[in-house]
Motif scaffolding. Structure first.
Motif, PDB file in Angstrom:
ATOM      1  N   UNK A  56      11.108   8.547 -51.413  1.00 53.97           N
ATOM      2  CA  UNK A  56      10.424   7.186 -50.672  1.00 53.97           C
ATOM      3  C   UNK A  56       8.448   7.115 -51.493  1.00 53.97           C
ATOM      4  N   UNK A  57       7.966   6.857 -51.890  1.00 52.35           N
ATOM      5  CA  UNK A  57       6.856   5.963 -52.347  1.00 52.35           C
ATOM      6  C   UNK A  57       5.870   5.851 -51.752  1.00 52.35           C
ATOM      7  N   UNK A  58       4.782   6.085 -51.551  1.00 46.82           N
ATOM      8  CA  UNK A  58       3.762   5.804 -50.639  1.00 46.82           C
ATOM      9  C   UNK A  58       2.169   5.882 -51.172  1.00 46.82           C
ATOM     10  N   UNK A  59       1.410   5.532 -49.831  1.00 49.45           N
ATOM     11  CA  UNK A  59       0.173   5.598 -51.428  1.00 49.45           C
ATOM     12  C   UNK A  59       0.083   7.045 -50.648  1.00 49.45           C
ATOM     13  N   UNK A  63      -1.716  16.540 -51.167  1.00 51.69           N
ATOM     14  CA  UNK A  63      -1.877  17.216 -49.528  1.00 51.69           C
ATOM     15  C   UNK A  63      -1.939  16.647 -48.764  1.00 51.69           C
ATOM     16  N   UNK A  64      -1.808  15.125 -48.804  1.00 51.13           N
ATOM     17  CA  UNK A  64      -0.940  14.292 -47.511  1.00 51.13           C
ATOM     18  C   UNK A  64      -0.675  14.398 -46.351  1.00 51.13           C
ATOM     19  N   UNK A  65      -0.577  15.436 -45.020  1.00 54.54           N
ATOM     20  CA  UNK A  65       1.130  15.542 -44.595  1.00 54.54           C
ATOM     21  C   UNK A  65       1.082  14.454 -43.982  1.00 54.54           C
ATOM     22  N   UNK A  66       0.553  12.758 -43.761  1.00 58.21           N
ATOM     23  CA  UNK A  66       0.799  11.905 -42.345  1.00 58.21           C
ATOM     24  C   UNK A  66       1.837  11.513 -42.570  1.00 58.21           C
ATOM     25  N   UNK A  67       2.574  12.088 -43.533  1.00 56.38           N
ATOM     26  CA  UNK A  67       3.836  11.338 -43.250  1.00 56.38           C
ATOM     27  C   UNK A  67       4.350  10.497 -44.691  1.00 56.38           C
ATOM     28  N   UNK A  68       5.744  10.288 -44.545  1.00 54.86           N
ATOM     29  CA  UNK A  68       5.759   9.068 -45.311  1.00 54.86           C
ATOM     30  C   UNK A  68       6.997   8.073 -44.461  1.00 54.86           C
ATOM     31  N   UNK A  69       7.700   7.114 -45.398  1.00 55.18           N
ATOM     32  CA  UNK A  69       8.098   5.569 -44.598  1.00 55.18           C
ATOM     33  C   UNK A  69       8.327   5.138 -43.292  1.00 55.18           C
ATOM     34  N   UNK A 247      -1.861   8.927 -60.093  1.00 53.13           N
ATOM     35  CA  UNK A 247      -2.432   8.927 -59.107  1.00 53.13           C
ATOM     36  C   UNK A 247      -2.945   8.557 -57.786  1.00 53.13           C
ATOM     37  N   UNK A 248      -2.544   9.062 -56.330  1.00 48.67           N
ATOM     38  CA  UNK A 248      -2.898   8.256 -56.033  1.00 48.67           C
ATOM     39  C   UNK A 248      -1.822   7.886 -54.706  1.00 48.67           C
ATOM     40  N   UNK A 627     -25.081  17.894 -38.523  1.00 50.18           N
ATOM     41  CA  UNK A 627     -25.778  18.409 -40.162  1.00 50.18           C
ATOM     42  C   UNK A 627     -24.548  18.751 -41.087  1.00 50.18           C
ATOM     43  N   UNK A 628     -23.752  19.247 -40.911  1.00 48.80           N
ATOM     44  CA  UNK A 628     -21.891  19.724 -41.362  1.00 48.80           C
ATOM     45  C   UNK A 628     -21.746  19.431 -42.289  1.00 48.80           C
ATOM     46  N   UNK A 629     -20.820  18.869 -43.291  1.00 51.31           N
ATOM     47  CA  UNK A 629     -21.116  18.211 -44.035  1.00 51.31           C
ATOM     48  C   UNK A 629     -18.962  18.142 -43.717  1.00 51.31           C
ATOM     49  N   UNK A 630     -18.692  16.960 -43.771  1.00 52.15           N
ATOM     50  CA  UNK A 630     -16.880  16.704 -43.488  1.00 52.15           C
ATOM     51  C   UNK A 630     -16.669  16.138 -43.889  1.00 52.15           C
ATOM     52  N   UNK A 631     -15.032  16.099 -44.256  1.00 52.99           N
ATOM     53  CA  UNK A 631     -14.162  15.472 -45.235  1.00 52.99           C
ATOM     54  C   UNK A 631     -13.066  14.866 -44.696  1.00 52.99           C
ATOM     55  N   UNK A 632     -13.032  13.346 -43.991  1.00 55.03           N
ATOM     56  CA  UNK A 632     -11.875  12.943 -43.890  1.00 55.03           C
ATOM     57  C   UNK A 632     -10.630  12.335 -44.041  1.00 55.03           C
ATOM     58  N   UNK A 633      -9.337  12.840 -44.783  1.00 57.01           N
ATOM     59  CA  UNK A 633      -9.054  11.661 -45.033  1.00 57.01           C
ATOM     60  C   UNK A 633      -6.970  10.996 -43.752  1.00 57.01           C
ATOM     61  N   UNK A 634      -6.704   9.775 -44.434  1.00 57.93           N
ATOM     62  CA  UNK A 634      -5.312   9.131 -43.894  1.00 57.93           C
ATOM     63  C   UNK A 634      -4.988   8.357 -44.780  1.00 57.93           C
ATOM     64  N   UNK A 635      -4.001   8.546 -44.905  1.00 50.78           N
ATOM     65  CA  UNK A 635      -2.544   8.232 -45.851  1.00 50.78           C
ATOM     66  C   UNK A 635      -3.149   8.424 -47.574  1.00 50.78           C
ATOM     67  N   UNK A 636      -3.794   9.306 -48.055  1.00 53.54           N
ATOM     68  CA  UNK A 636      -4.098   9.488 -48.891  1.00 53.54           C
ATOM     69  C   UNK A 636      -5.832   9.507 -49.863  1.00 53.54           C
ATOM     70  N   UNK A 637      -6.237   8.761 -48.934  1.00 51.33           N
ATOM     71  CA  UNK A 637      -7.378   8.383 -48.747  1.00 51.33           C
ATOM     72  C   UNK A 637      -8.608   9.093 -47.967  1.00 51.33           C
TER      73      UNK A 637
END
Length: 852
Positions: A56-59, A63-69, A247-248, A627-637
């Motif tokens: 399965x190929x998806x966006x 590192x993304x563990x959001x699952x696929x399919x 990539x992506x 004030x602490x920096x954070x990075x949030x991701x969703x489906x690779x973005x």
């Protein structure tokens, strides 16, 4: 000795029957729990394996563990069409097929009702001739044909049957896409994935129409399924795909994706097993009291028989062992029957889940050897352990007792019960206090262990603690029933150990019912308080299926005359610091106008494109500050920002993470709303506005509009449903406790045959005899109910205080309901005495006097 034991079982088969029933019921819950959850596991394994391709190929990113399919994350980003051809040409690939998958699409049946919803998802897919993983057909046509153009759909067989539509008829569909209501012609029905859909509904569209309905810009694909050529493994194909993947985008094998999805489903549904096994433990615990009481009475009544065995050469160990063998045989037979009843129970649970949408009707029940082994082991072990102390007393019968006509085995003194019970009670109270003080990594578990100690300690001390209750009942009996009441009081006090043990079985059930009643009332009171304090909006638009709805519905509501403002709320599962978290998406400026969020630091209005607000507890757990920096991701973005606020979760900001709608758009979260808060213009005719809002969503049964009172009632409904299920399951423990009362009275009648004959000889009528036994039974039942209510109240107050930070911050005690429990217990006592009373009244007076 074995022959003597078997003859003893046959001689006392009626007396042992009730103990056997307790084992059957307790073991049935253990077996039923495993059978049902194993069946669930098989169903979901089949579902997930049939819903993925070989690769399965998806966006996304590595590192993304959001699952696929189809069971993974949905995103606005798509796989471009030109990549499909490149993937189909890699070494080891037989073909590559682009697919569209979207959630929130439901069929409206001919009565205007939704098909499905309320749990299992409504899934929209595009037609593709490509197979699923390992050559499994992704769809097997049952009738008709597959969709060939826009305006044609195929339904899964179950949804077609439930909706009542025939081939060629127009099918109304509700979607979470930009077009909330669609009508299409039914051209076929199909089985999807070669397995049960577990209550989910599937609508298959023509690929082009699916792109236009569910993908931004109407181009690309949600995923691409790459099919392996004969002789190529999924792992080899994955390497070939990854070599050309831009990539992506992320690639996974179908087996890995299926296993990941099945694991998440198992984790989400693990509460079912835990829930049912907890009630199995309660049933077995109550049954253990019944078994102990039964064997104690049987040993006392068979003192002369046991003494004769000792007199002709049987050792203490042999006599004790014979009682344990008797218990083991009762446990084994009861456990074997319990496995069969457990299968029937699993069928009942499956049917109950089917009524709420989780349809397992086409999945055969799974009875594993492990289930049978565990059920038999648990049933036999509980029975033998429960009979251990009576067996030890049986071994202490002196041989000389065989020469006495009135040989009775004296029960041990109360000293050890008082000492052990006091120690357990004190230790339990201490553990509950420690749990309330927050001691340990899981204070609630410490509180639970303490409550268990208090429960067991109270059961051991019940002969002592019950004296005031029996004294009060005795005074009432004497005043209302005269001499008969006095005899009933004296009989209930005659053997405090037996009375206490029988009452303790009912005490356990009543204490748990009381606990749940108080917690349920407190949860509903806390919910009402939270909604009244947290929501300022006049109306709430919410999903009735527990899934997102089209943003176009919210736009329609906003255009209704008299509406001043609509603030939408969205939701998505994002990744933050390596963990998948459910996040709420809001308009930062609007949410403070329709709600009163409890902000503990910072400002929600400062939420920018990548910023987050965290619940106070979650921020502490993650070690993050304002004030602490954070990075949030969703489906690779990914988006980056800072922590700008902390808050206490409430009726609007229920999740531990809150972001702006702008951040959701940047992450590619689908633009579907979970709820919307409506503010009326000043001076608007509220009843007229409510009618207009209802009319705006009248043809959209996936959503509803409610004022604050109606919304509160909707939110209370799940609590009432859960309480109903809990009461039904706890009813099993009460049934076993009632059997204990019946058993005690029946054995007591056998033990007091001569006494009953003498009472009848001096003028006691049959009616008075039945009344005496009925009053004894009521005394036992009321004692159990009073002790249970006192304990349940103590447990509920402690648990409510421990959960105050989790939202249950109002203590509400339903006093009338608790008084009703006592009345029901008295009625239970009356019913439990019917059979023993009839049996006692039918005794022949002369034979009773002449009995030994």
């Amino acid at each position: 000795m074995l022959r003597a034991t078997l003859r003893g079982i046959l001689a006392h088969k009626v007396r042992l029957l009730l103990s056997g029933v307790a084992v059957v019921l307790g073991v049935a819950f253990v077996a039923g729990s495993y059978v049902f959850t194993d069946t669930l596991d098989r169903a979901f394994t089949g579902l997930t394996s049939g819903a993925v391709g070989d690769v399965i190929v998806r966006p996304g990113s590595a590192e993304d563990t959001g699952g696929g399919g189809p069971l993974g994350a949905q995103a606005v980003r798509t796989v471009p069409a030109d990549l499909v051809a490149r993937l189909g040409a890699v070494p080891g690939a037989a073909r590559a097929d682009g697919r569209v998958t979207a959630f929130g699409t439901f069929v409206v049946d001919k009565r205007g009702k939704l098909v499905g919803g309320g749990g299992p998802p409504g899934i929209a897919v595009s037609y593709s001739a490509g197979p699923a993983a390992n050559g499994i057909p992704s769809a097997t046509l049952e009738h008709g044909r597959f969709p060939a153009r826009a305006g044609e759909v195929v339904l899964d067989v179950n949804s077609a049957e439930r909706s009542g539509y025939l081939l060629g008829e127009q099918v109304p569909l509700l979607t979470a896409g930009a077009q909330p209501r669609v009508e299409a012609t039914l051209v076929g029905t199909a089985e999807f994935g070669g397995s049960s859909l577990v209550g989910a509904s599937v609508v298959m569209f023509d690929p082009r129409q699916a792109q236009q309905l569910f993908l931004e810009g109407g181009t690309g694909w949600s995923t691409v399924w790459v099919t392996a050529a004969p002789g190529t493994s999924q792992t080899d194909l994955l390497r070939s795909v990854q070599a050309v993947l831009p990539k992506g985008f992320r690639a996974d094998t179908g087996d890995a994706t299926s296993a990941r999805a099945a694991t998440r489903i198992d984790e989400a549904l693990s509460f079912v097993t835990t829930f049912l096994l907890v009630f199995a433990g309660v049933a077995l615990t109550v049954g253990a009291f019944l078994i102990v009481n039964t064997f104690s009475i049987l040993v006392a009544q068979r003192s002369r028989e046991l003494a004769l065995l000792r007199a002709i050469g049987a050792s203490r160990r042999q006599v004790a062992r014979s009682v344990l063998v008797e218990a083991g045989l009762v446990g084994f037979v009861g456990s074997a029957l319990g496995v069969g009843v457990g299968v029937l129970l699993a069928i009942g649970i499956r049917a109950a889940f089917g009524r709420v949408g989780l349809d397992l009707g086409s999945t055969p029940l799974v009875l594993q050897g492990r289930t049978v082994a565990v059920a038999l082991a648990v049933g036999v072990l509980v029975t033998v352990v429960s009979a251990y102390l009576p067996a030890r007393r049986a071994g202490r019968v002196p041989p000389v007792a065989a020469m006495r006509d009135d040989a009775v085995l004296a029960e041990g003194g109360m000293r050890w019960r008082i000492v052990v019970g006091s120690v357990l009670l004190a230790a339990g109270v201490g553990a509950m206090a420690a749990g309330l003080a927050g001691w340990g990594s899981e204070p609630t578990y410490v509180l639970g262990v303490g409550a268990f100690g208090v429960l067991v300690g109270t059961a051991l001390l019940s002969p002592v603690l019950g004296r005031p209750v029996l004294g009060l009942l005795g005074a009432t009996y004497r005043r209302l029933f005269g001499a008969v009441g006095r005899m009933a009081e004296q009989n209930s006090r005659r053997n405090p150990r037996r009375t206490g043990a029988t009452a303790s079985a009912l005490m356990i059930g009543v204490s748990l019912v009381t606990l749940m009643s108080v917690l349920g009332a407190s949860a509903k009171a806390s919910l009402d308080k939270s909604l009244a304090e947290d929501i300022v909006a006049d109306y709430v638009v919410s999903s009735v299926v527990g899934q997102g709805f089209s943003a176009a519905i919210t736009d329609t509501v906003a255009d209704v005359p008299g509406v001043a403002e609509v603030v939408r709320v969205r939701g998505a599962r994002v990744e933050l610091k390596g963990d998948r978290e459910f996040a709420t998406g809001v308009d930062p400026a609007g949410v403070v106008r329709v709600a009163r969020p409890d902000v503990t630091a910072g400002s929600l209005e400062a939420l920018g494109a990548g910023d987050v607000a965290l619940s106070t507890a979650h921020a502490r757990d993650l070690g993050l500050r304002i004030g602490d920096p954070v990075t949030t991701s969703f489906a690779g973005t990914e988006v980056s920002g800072r922590v700008v606020a902390t808050y206490e979760p409430d009726a609007v900001l229920q999740a531990d993470v809150t972001m702006s709608l702008t951040a959701f758009d940047a992450l590619g979260v689908p633009p579907t709303d979970r709820s919307a808060f409506v503010v009326a213009e000043p001076g608007t005719d509220r009843p007229a506005l409510k009618r207009a809002l209802d009319a705006a969503v009248a043809d959209l049964p996936t959503v509803g509009v409610a004022d604050q009172e109606e919304f509160a009632a909707e939110q209370r409904r799940p609590i009432d449903q859960l309480l109903f299920i809990v009461y039904a399951l706890l009813g099993l423990a009460v049934v076993i406790a009632v059997l204990g009362i019946v058993n005690t009275l029946a054995l007591s009648v056998v033990e007091r045959v001569r006494e009953i004959g003498l009472l009848r000889a001096v003028g006691l009528s049959r009616r008075q005899l039945r009344l005496m036994l009925r009053l004894e039974s009521v005394a036992i039942a009321v004692l159990g109910a009073v002790l249970g209510i006192v304990l349940g109240l103590a447990f509920a107050v402690a648990l409510q205080r421990s959960l105050a930070d989790d939202g249950i911050d109002v203590l509400s005690i339903p006093w009338l309901q608790l008084a009703g429990f006592v009345a029901v217990a008295a009625l239970v006592g009356v019913l439990a005495a019917l059979w023993p009373g009839r049996r006692a009244a039918r005794l022949d007076v002369l034979r009773a006097i002449a009995s030994e």
